[in-house]
Design an enzyme around this catalytic site. Structure first.
Site, mmCIF file in Angstrom:
data_model
loop_
_atom_site.group_PDB
_atom_site.id
_atom_site.type_symbol
_atom_site.label_atom_id
_atom_site.label_comp_id
_atom_site.label_asym_id
_atom_site.label_seq_id
_atom_site.Cartn_x
_atom_site.Cartn_y
_atom_site.Cartn_z
ATOM 1 N N GLY A 41 17.089 65.346 -89.393
ATOM 2 C CA GLY A 41 16.258 66.541 -89.431
ATOM 3 C C GLY A 41 14.814 66.310 -89.049
ATOM 4 O O GLY A 41 14.213 67.131 -88.349
ATOM 5 N N THR A 42 14.235 65.210 -89.496
ATOM 6 C CA THR A 42 12.829 64.949 -89.202
ATOM 7 C C THR A 42 12.597 64.805 -87.702
ATOM 8 O O THR A 42 11.645 65.383 -87.148
ATOM 9 C CB THR A 42 12.350 63.689 -89.947
ATOM 10 O OG1 THR A 42 12.323 63.964 -91.357
ATOM 11 C CG2 THR A 42 10.956 63.272 -89.497
ATOM 12 N N ASN A 56 14.322 74.102 -99.298
ATOM 13 C CA ASN A 56 14.970 72.981 -99.963
ATOM 14 C C ASN A 56 14.675 72.901 -101.455
ATOM 15 O O ASN A 56 15.423 72.275 -102.201
ATOM 16 C CB ASN A 56 14.566 71.666 -99.278
ATOM 17 C CG ASN A 56 13.077 71.607 -98.997
ATOM 18 O OD1 ASN A 56 12.512 72.531 -98.407
ATOM 19 N ND2 ASN A 56 12.445 70.522 -99.384
ATOM 20 N N GLY A 58 22.522 65.545 -90.777
ATOM 21 C CA GLY A 58 23.860 65.144 -91.180
ATOM 22 C C GLY A 58 24.016 64.852 -92.657
ATOM 23 O O GLY A 58 25.016 65.237 -93.275
ATOM 24 N N THR A 66 21.530 54.552 -76.132
ATOM 25 C CA THR A 66 22.952 54.461 -76.457
ATOM 26 C C THR A 66 23.237 55.243 -77.737
ATOM 27 O O THR A 66 22.528 55.104 -78.742
ATOM 28 C CB THR A 66 23.367 52.990 -76.638
ATOM 29 O OG1 THR A 66 23.077 52.283 -75.431
ATOM 30 C CG2 THR A 66 24.851 52.884 -76.947
ATOM 31 N N CYS A 124 11.528 64.719 -100.180
ATOM 32 C CA CYS A 124 10.576 64.274 -99.149
ATOM 33 C C CYS A 124 9.178 64.811 -99.397
ATOM 34 O O CYS A 124 8.312 64.732 -98.546
ATOM 35 C CB CYS A 124 11.046 64.730 -97.771
ATOM 36 S SG CYS A 124 12.675 64.136 -97.321
#
Length: 375
Positions: free
Chosen positions: A69-70, A149, A198, A235, A322
């Protein structure tokens, strides 16, 4: 131990872990290589992208993988400003955004951007009339989180988008807390950019996504070998992507089989038990437009840390994981107009899919007994 801090992070679902494991060992190939084994990995990544797109009601090509998210929030804000080539320099964000939005905006302000905060009311809902007053042809981007949040309030993003698009501004929403808890459809929301994290949806940490509206040509985030349609080179984190794809499937199933309503019943049971047994208990957030798993409250005369210390069996939060609390208390509550002493009392209970009725009853008992023992 009763874990009730699912807004901070979720465990990796067993189905997710099982799907990921082969990609650490037997299926370790680089998807950019040309031989058949590597191309099988590429096919698996395409399937995961499709699963995330299905969850959001969009096409696969609009999903770009990130580290979480960040990163997605940083990308959305900085490249939205670049998009206008200096013609528009104003960014509007709500006063209760996650630090990854707030701090990015402040960094852009140092580089000459104009940052305006959209005030919120006592329920944590943005004031649309204040948004209207701030919007004009100088506005590059409006960024408002879909669900908060700390208190769980769900914002009227479709209305925000309608207003912002009238003046030609882009619209971003941080949906990290909403994905997998309520239905999220990018077409209904009418947003240009949307953030996915995620680890909030039973996938591993270190994987996320940014939805970019088809046709919106924002600048790349990382340059290099051209992965992710040239938008984010490097990658791919293959196991993480596979995990997020499976997590998206599980979220769809949970949403379509009554998960949110069952979670709301448990959350409301805990809220009603606390409100009926503890005097001077304040519940925060919108009464109906709130995440089904989130209960934010404070008890007069107690700090949030004191409440949790008195209930060592519980694992809950005193705000965003956070967002460090200051002497002024939880920043979200302060922005909502609550005094510092009440803001310091914030306790955030957030349920998960595994939370049981027995755990909720036990949590209510522990909290009520702890408060009554001191009073």
């Amino acid at each position: 131990m009763i874990y009730l801090d699912y807004n901070a992070t979720t465990p990796v679902a067993s189905e997710v872990l099982t799907a990921m494991l082969p990609y650490f060992t037997d299926k370790f190939y680089n998807p950019s290589s040309s031989y058949p084994e590597a191309q099988e990995i590429r096919v698996a990544l395409s399937k995961a992208r499709s699963d995330v797109a299905t969850l959001l009601g969009t096409v696969s090509e609009s999903i770009i993988w990130t580290s979480g998210g960040t990163e997605s929030n940083n990308w959305a804000l900085t490249r939205s400003l670049w998009y206008w080539g200096g013609q528009r320099r104003r960014i509007l964000i709500s006063a209760i955004e996650h630090p990854s939005v707030m701090e990015t905006a402040l960094a852009l302000q140092k580089d000459g951007a104009e940052i305006c905060l959209i005030p919120v009311n006592g329920d944590g809902m943005i004031r649309l009339e204040e948004l209207d007053a701030l919007l004009d042809e100088r506005t590059a981007l409006v960024s408002v989180m879909l669900a908060n949040n700390e208190i769980g309030t769900i914002q009227p993003i479709a209305e925000v988008a309608q207003r912002a698009h009238r003046v030609g501004a882009l619209v971003h929403t941080d949906a990290s807390q909403a994905i997998g808890k309520i239905p999220v459809n990018v077409s209904s929301l009418d947003v240009d950019l949307l953030t996915v994290a995620g680890h909030k949806v039973y996938a591993p940490k270190g994987i996320g996504a940014l939805f970019i509206r088809p046709g919106l040509d924002i600048s790349p985030w990382v340059w290099g070998g051209g992965q992710e349609h040239g938008k984010r080179s490097g990658t791919e984190n293959v196991p993480g992507i596979i995990g997020l794809g499976v997590a998206a499937q599980l979220a769809n199933e949970w949403l379509n089989h009554g998960g949110p309503s069952q979670q709301t019943m448990l959350r409301d049971q805990l809220q009603n038990d606390l409100m009926s047994s503890i005097s001077h208990c304040h519940v925060f957030g919108h009464p109906t437009m709130r995440l089904p798993n989130t209960l934010a409250f404070a008890i007069e005369g107690w700090t949030g840390a004191e409440v949790l210390a008195a209930c060592p069996e519980l694992r809950a939060g005193t705000g965003s994981a956070c967002h460090s609390l200051t002497d002024e208390g939880a920043p979200t509550l302060r922005a909502m107009g609550f005094p510092a002493d009440l803001a310091r009392g914030l306790v955030r209970i957030s349920l998960g899919r595994q939370t049981t009725a027995a755990e909720i009853s036990r949590a209510a008992y522990l909290l009520i007994q702890a408060i009554k023992s001191r009073n």
